[in-house]
Design an enzyme around this catalytic site. Structure first.
Site, mmCIF file in Angstrom:
data_model
loop_
_atom_site.group_PDB
_atom_site.id
_atom_site.type_symbol
_atom_site.label_atom_id
_atom_site.label_comp_id
_atom_site.label_asym_id
_atom_site.label_seq_id
_atom_site.Cartn_x
_atom_site.Cartn_y
_atom_site.Cartn_z
ATOM 1 N N GLY A 1 -4.380 -14.013 12.033
ATOM 2 C CA GLY A 1 -5.370 -13.369 11.189
ATOM 3 C C GLY A 1 -6.556 -14.271 10.899
ATOM 4 O O GLY A 1 -7.511 -14.337 11.665
ATOM 5 N N TYR B 1 0.836 -1.196 0.000
ATOM 6 C CA TYR B 1 0.000 0.000 0.000
ATOM 7 C C TYR B 1 0.879 1.257 0.000
ATOM 8 O O TYR B 1 2.091 1.180 -0.207
ATOM 9 C CB TYR B 1 -0.986 -0.056 1.169
ATOM 10 C CG TYR B 1 -1.977 -1.189 1.020
ATOM 11 C CD1 TYR B 1 -2.870 -1.213 -0.055
ATOM 12 C CD2 TYR B 1 -2.013 -2.243 1.929
ATOM 13 C CE1 TYR B 1 -3.769 -2.264 -0.220
ATOM 14 C CE2 TYR B 1 -2.916 -3.292 1.767
ATOM 15 C CZ TYR B 1 -3.780 -3.303 0.698
ATOM 16 O OH TYR B 1 -4.665 -4.339 0.525
#
Length: 366
Positions: free
Chosen positions: A319, A182
């Site tokens: 996660g 990102y």
């Protein structure tokens, strides 16, 4: 011997166990505003006796420009602050702790998600070979435009504003997302950053945005309530390998160290994939950082317990296992089986595949 289930002070945040729920994009924030369904989801995983000692929220955009996926939450408007307050209140009511992951996707976006349908921004004008969620479908990213040098202070200011909003929403702290290809990583890696100005070229130039953002965020939230996520070798979102990742991320951590941050969150290997995608000495980074060290990617119970016991990690983030196991903390403690989640419900939708996973109800074999 230190245990995965021991308490820890993480900067200025006290947590009950070393088990962390990692950020998981789930696309349930209709119109980018957090809601009651999300509050239920996080609360289900917040009790440190059965869930996480610390929750890192799903990636949360710092501005409308920072959005790359439909129905991902933001933390820059009054409505979003109010929505997140439902979540943080629900987490705190269960005795949990939660930090907000601050996110700008950069070129991992599409014009349909950008205000005015303009191109997304990045360190570069080269399009990413990746996909984003728009109108319920994953489609190719739009070509970005390279940020002008005079626009970059505005990006830093957006991070600071989002940090202020997160603290107003009741979060215990914030995490700057500088990983997974990102925006910040688009500046860090020379495989993406093709600039020749003060934001590109040398390692110090390429790490400057990271340093400026984290400094600004820490001034708002406090260094002891600020973490940073890094992913030195992941290929996620068309993030090609840097020419010298050890030097790059070593210098990044060295520059962050004086800020006395709460923690660094390291993705080891390829995000959600192989831990051995490329050679990298994570321990060398840790020697430059005196704060809490969080590891992530592919850990099972035995690996997590061993990492903490041996001092290779202070915190272990899980996660996807938290998707179908709201009581993952209990399952780790008691060596119970882990349920599996259906991938078709990962992104978007309602309660199905989101808040309908039961806690462990089976018998434990002798």
């Amino acid at each position: 011997m230190t245990s995965l289930f021991d308490p820890l002070r993480v900067g200025d945040i006290d947590i009950a166990t070393r088990i962390v729920m990692a950020p998981l994009t789930r696309n349930r924030a209709v119109g980018c505003v957090p809601n009651a369904l999300m509050a239920t989801y996080y609360a289900q995983r917040a009790d440190p006796a059965t869930g996480a000692g610390l929750i890192v929220s799903e990636a949360t955009q710092i501005s409308p420009q920072g959005q790359g996926y439909a129905d991902a939450p933001g933390v820059h408007s009054a409505a979003q602050v109010a929505g997140w307050r439902q979540v943080t209140d629900a987490v705190h009511a269960r005795g949990g702790r939660i930090v907000c992951q601050l996110w700008h996707v950069g070129r991992i976006s599409h014009e349909a998600l950008q205000p005015g349908r303009v191109p997304p921004v990045s360190s570069t004008a080269r399009v990413a070979n990746s996909r984003v969620l728009v109108d319920g479908k994953f489609i190719a990213c739009s070509a970005p435009r390279a940020l002008r040098a005079d626009e970059i202070p505005g990006i830093v200011a957006d991070y600071a504003h989002a940090a202020r909003c997160a603290m107003d929403a009741g979060f215990d702290g914030v995490e700057v997302h500088a990983a997974n290809g990102y925006l910040i990583e688009q500046f860090l890696r020379d495989s993406i950053n093709d600039r020749s100005d003060a934001w590109g070229g040398s390692i110090d130039h390429r790490t400057q945005l990271l340093l400026d953002v984290v400094t600004a965020v820490a001034q708002v939230a406090g260094g002891g309530r600020t973490g940073v996520r890094l992913s030195p070798v992941t290929p996620a979102n068309d993030a090609g390998p840097d020419s010298d990742p050890q030097a790059l991320y070593g210098r990044a951590v060295e520059r962050l160290a004086p800020l006395k941050l709460a923690y660094l969150h390291l993705i080891e290997g390829a995000t959600g994939g192989s831990r051995d995608v490329a050679a990298f000495d994570y321990a060398a980074l840790r020697r430059s950082f005196c704060g809490v060290w969080m590891v992530n990617n592919g850990y099972d119970g035995a690996m997590a317990r061993a990492a903490v016991a041996a001092g290779r990690a202070d915190l272990v983030a899980f996660g996807r296992p938290f998707i179908a196991n709201p009581d993952l903390g209990r399952r780790l403690r008691e060596n119970l089986p882990w349920a599996a989640a259906e991938r078709s419900a990962f992104y978007g939708g309602g309660a199905a595949g989101y808040t309908d996973f039961p806690a462990w109800q089976g018998a434990v074999s002798a």
